[in-house]
Scaffold this active site. Sequence first.
Site, mmCIF file in Angstrom:
data_model
loop_
_atom_site.group_PDB
_atom_site.id
_atom_site.type_symbol
_atom_site.label_atom_id
_atom_site.label_comp_id
_atom_site.label_asym_id
_atom_site.label_seq_id
_atom_site.Cartn_x
_atom_site.Cartn_y
_atom_site.Cartn_z
ATOM 1 N N GLU A 28 94.559 101.829 -38.726
ATOM 2 C CA GLU A 28 95.221 101.832 -37.416
ATOM 3 C C GLU A 28 95.739 103.232 -37.124
ATOM 4 O O GLU A 28 96.707 103.678 -37.752
ATOM 5 C CB GLU A 28 96.384 100.825 -37.407
ATOM 6 C CG GLU A 28 95.955 99.388 -37.645
ATOM 7 C CD GLU A 28 97.134 98.417 -37.693
ATOM 8 O OE1 GLU A 28 98.300 98.878 -37.733
ATOM 9 O OE2 GLU A 28 96.888 97.199 -37.696
ATOM 10 N N ASP B 40 104.849 102.198 -34.910
ATOM 11 C CA ASP B 40 103.585 102.307 -34.180
ATOM 12 C C ASP B 40 103.827 103.219 -32.994
ATOM 13 O O ASP B 40 104.752 102.971 -32.190
ATOM 14 C CB ASP B 40 103.133 100.936 -33.665
ATOM 15 C CG ASP B 40 102.748 99.979 -34.774
ATOM 16 O OD1 ASP B 40 102.478 100.436 -35.898
ATOM 17 O OD2 ASP B 40 102.702 98.761 -34.500
ATOM 18 N N HIS C 189 99.699 103.603 -36.675
ATOM 19 C CA HIS C 189 100.617 102.989 -37.638
ATOM 20 C C HIS C 189 101.004 103.980 -38.736
ATOM 21 O O HIS C 189 100.150 104.457 -39.479
ATOM 22 C CB HIS C 189 99.904 101.765 -38.238
ATOM 23 C CG HIS C 189 100.679 100.996 -39.252
ATOM 24 N ND1 HIS C 189 101.026 99.677 -39.069
ATOM 25 C CD2 HIS C 189 101.148 101.329 -40.481
ATOM 26 C CE1 HIS C 189 101.671 99.237 -40.142
ATOM 27 N NE2 HIS C 189 101.762 100.231 -41.009
ATOM 28 N N ARG D 56 110.331 95.314 -37.194
ATOM 29 C CA ARG D 56 109.829 94.017 -36.705
ATOM 30 C C ARG D 56 110.434 92.909 -37.547
ATOM 31 O O ARG D 56 110.192 92.853 -38.763
ATOM 32 C CB ARG D 56 108.304 93.990 -36.812
ATOM 33 C CG ARG D 56 107.633 92.693 -36.335
ATOM 34 C CD ARG D 56 106.125 92.761 -36.580
ATOM 35 N NE ARG D 56 105.551 93.940 -35.947
ATOM 36 C CZ ARG D 56 104.333 94.406 -36.218
ATOM 37 N NH1 ARG D 56 103.569 93.801 -37.128
ATOM 38 N NH2 ARG D 56 103.875 95.485 -35.598
ATOM 39 N N HIS E 99 106.444 96.620 -41.296
ATOM 40 C CA HIS E 99 107.408 96.882 -40.217
ATOM 41 C C HIS E 99 108.758 96.228 -40.504
ATOM 42 O O HIS E 99 109.800 96.732 -40.081
ATOM 43 C CB HIS E 99 106.875 96.346 -38.884
ATOM 44 C CG HIS E 99 105.877 97.215 -38.207
ATOM 45 N ND1 HIS E 99 106.228 98.259 -37.376
ATOM 46 C CD2 HIS E 99 104.527 97.194 -38.226
ATOM 47 C CE1 HIS E 99 105.134 98.832 -36.898
ATOM 48 N NE2 HIS E 99 104.082 98.209 -37.405
#
Length: 218
Positions: A190, A108, A193, A56, A101
């Site tokens: 999460e 993910d 993740h 990301r 990320h």
Amino acid sequence: MQEMRYTTAHNFVGAPVDGYRQPVCILTRPAANALHEAQRKLLRRGYSLKVYDCYRPQRAVDHFVRWAKDLDDEEMKAEFYPHVAKSRLFADGYIAEKSGHSRGSTVDLTLVRLPAKATRRYVPGERLVPCYAPKDERFPDNSVDMGTGYDCFDTLSHTDDPRIQGIQRANRHLLKGVLGELGFVNLPEEWWHFTYKPEPFPDTFFDFPVARRSVAGH
């Protein structure tokens, strides 16, 4: 298999996110190799991995931060954060100014039982259903039932939340177990993740766009 959510409007922002030019999963080589081995193991058991997000860029994280500060924009609240006040997203840890990320070794993802069914496209403006609703009521996803949808800002997304039992808990533990054997560490808050350890770039937050040409020749 992939469903790169941030190239679409079906995410908590409600629009394609800055820096996501193509729906491709970019990871550091060690993380990609480990993910490939996890996929091989799961295919033998009748499952496939499906990734929602990989590398990301920092500009995408900055987009998240700007969105979180705009308290009037709650277009996607009913699905992604029904129980959380938008003013609490920073304090509760759902949004931050840096993301693992961006270091390139975090992914993910979820599990899909094979043969996979197609997932229909999200239509902007359609009626939203809470991400923790029963699976047959949530936005249709061809993944197995993990108890919540992806990017569900709720404590039910905690991997070992005691309210998640039965097949939902078993599915989470299958994903965590297979990835854990290959060096991926789950973020407890999460279920989707995972970060490959040791990270090749533990202190570097990259900002090149998510596009095939960004990694062409590497």
